[in-house]
Design an enzyme around this catalytic site. Structure first.
Site, PDB file in Angstrom:
ATOM      1  N   CYS A 125     -38.697  11.250 -28.870  1.00  0.00           N
ATOM      2  CA  CYS A 125     -38.734  10.922 -27.407  1.00  0.00           C
ATOM      3  C   CYS A 125     -38.734  12.165 -26.792  1.00  0.00           C
ATOM      4  O   CYS A 125     -37.630  13.195 -26.585  1.00  0.00           O
ATOM      5  CB  CYS A 125     -37.265  10.367 -27.149  1.00  0.00           C
ATOM      6  N   GLU A 182     -45.132   8.027 -25.604  1.00  0.00           N
ATOM      7  CA  GLU A 182     -45.252   8.437 -26.985  1.00  0.00           C
ATOM      8  C   GLU A 182     -46.775   8.480 -27.057  1.00  0.00           C
ATOM      9  O   GLU A 182     -47.636   8.067 -26.269  1.00  0.00           O
ATOM     10  CB  GLU A 182     -45.029   7.256 -28.054  1.00  0.00           C
TER      11      GLU A 182
END
Length: 224
Positions: free
Chosen positions: A2, A103
């Protein structure tokens, strides 16, 4: 992994969503939060006072704060094994507030930039990411409160883009993350969030630049 996330809701919604008793006066919506930057979080379930953390954990024993640049994430599976995270997992857990995370999917062609996607809850509400925190002091005696975001294997939705995702805690689980003492009970919280409660869409590549932090980052993008 992340590496970027968002927190775009207004202060009033944050306070109501988490029952906060305080929030920094300099808080503003963020559209592209990047490592080493301040992130908004909590470390006390009773006080519920939101505060700033530096994203990238600097262990108290670190000689060089640059280690934090490599510790923006911690794998859920090995928290109680890694020296940088073991003590924090036992006693210094925190919540990082967010309402989306990015992402990247590899683009075709070696010279093409990766294609970013934004993942959010279907109802658009803010959520808490499981994190760890620590305190570090520099030679001048200045204090740095830093944090890392815990990741777990991706659910079915995120898995189409990336193999891992941040641990999202719902409104009941989040306080348990701060208050629970048993390591086995804590580990039980570190699982993929249900894919059916999430949504995703491609966004503009402006988000690839950490210096860009405005609403263009969350705008849907059309890609062929």
């Amino acid at each position: 992994m992340c590496g970027r996330f968002t927190l775009t809701v207004d202060a009033e919604q944050l306070v109501l969503s988490f029952g906060l008793k305080g929030i920094p006066t300099d808080w503003r919506p963020r559209y592209n939060v990047a490592p080493t930057q301040p992130v908004l979080g909590l470390r006390d379930g009773e006080m519920r006072q939101a505060e700033w953390f530096r994203w990238g954990l600097i262990p108290s024993w670190a000689k060089d704060p640059a280690i934090g640049n490599r510790l923006i994430n911690a794998r859920a599976e090995t928290l109680d094994e890694k020296p940088a995270f073991r003590s924090a997992f036992a006693s210094r857990r925190c919540l990082i507030l967010a309402d989306g995370f990015y992402e990247w999917q590899s683009a075709e062609g070696k010279r093409s930039p990766s294609n970013p996607y934004l993942f959010r809850l279907k109802d658009g509400s803010p959520f808490a990411l499981a994190g760890l925190w620590d305190t570090w002091w520099n030679e001048a005696g200045e204090t740095v409160i830093s944090c890392t975001i815990i990741t777990c294997p991706a659910n079915e939705l995120v898995g189409k883009i990336h193999s891992r995702m941040p641990v999202i805690l719902d409104r009941t689980q989040c306080w348990g993350w701060l208050e629970t003492r048993g390591l086995s009970d804590l580990k039980a919280l570190l699982k993929p969030y249900p894919a059916e409660n999430m949504m995703a869409y491609p966004v503009e590549r402006a988000v690839n630049n950490p210096a860009v932090d405005d609403p263009v980052c969350i705008q849907p993008a059309e890609r062929g």
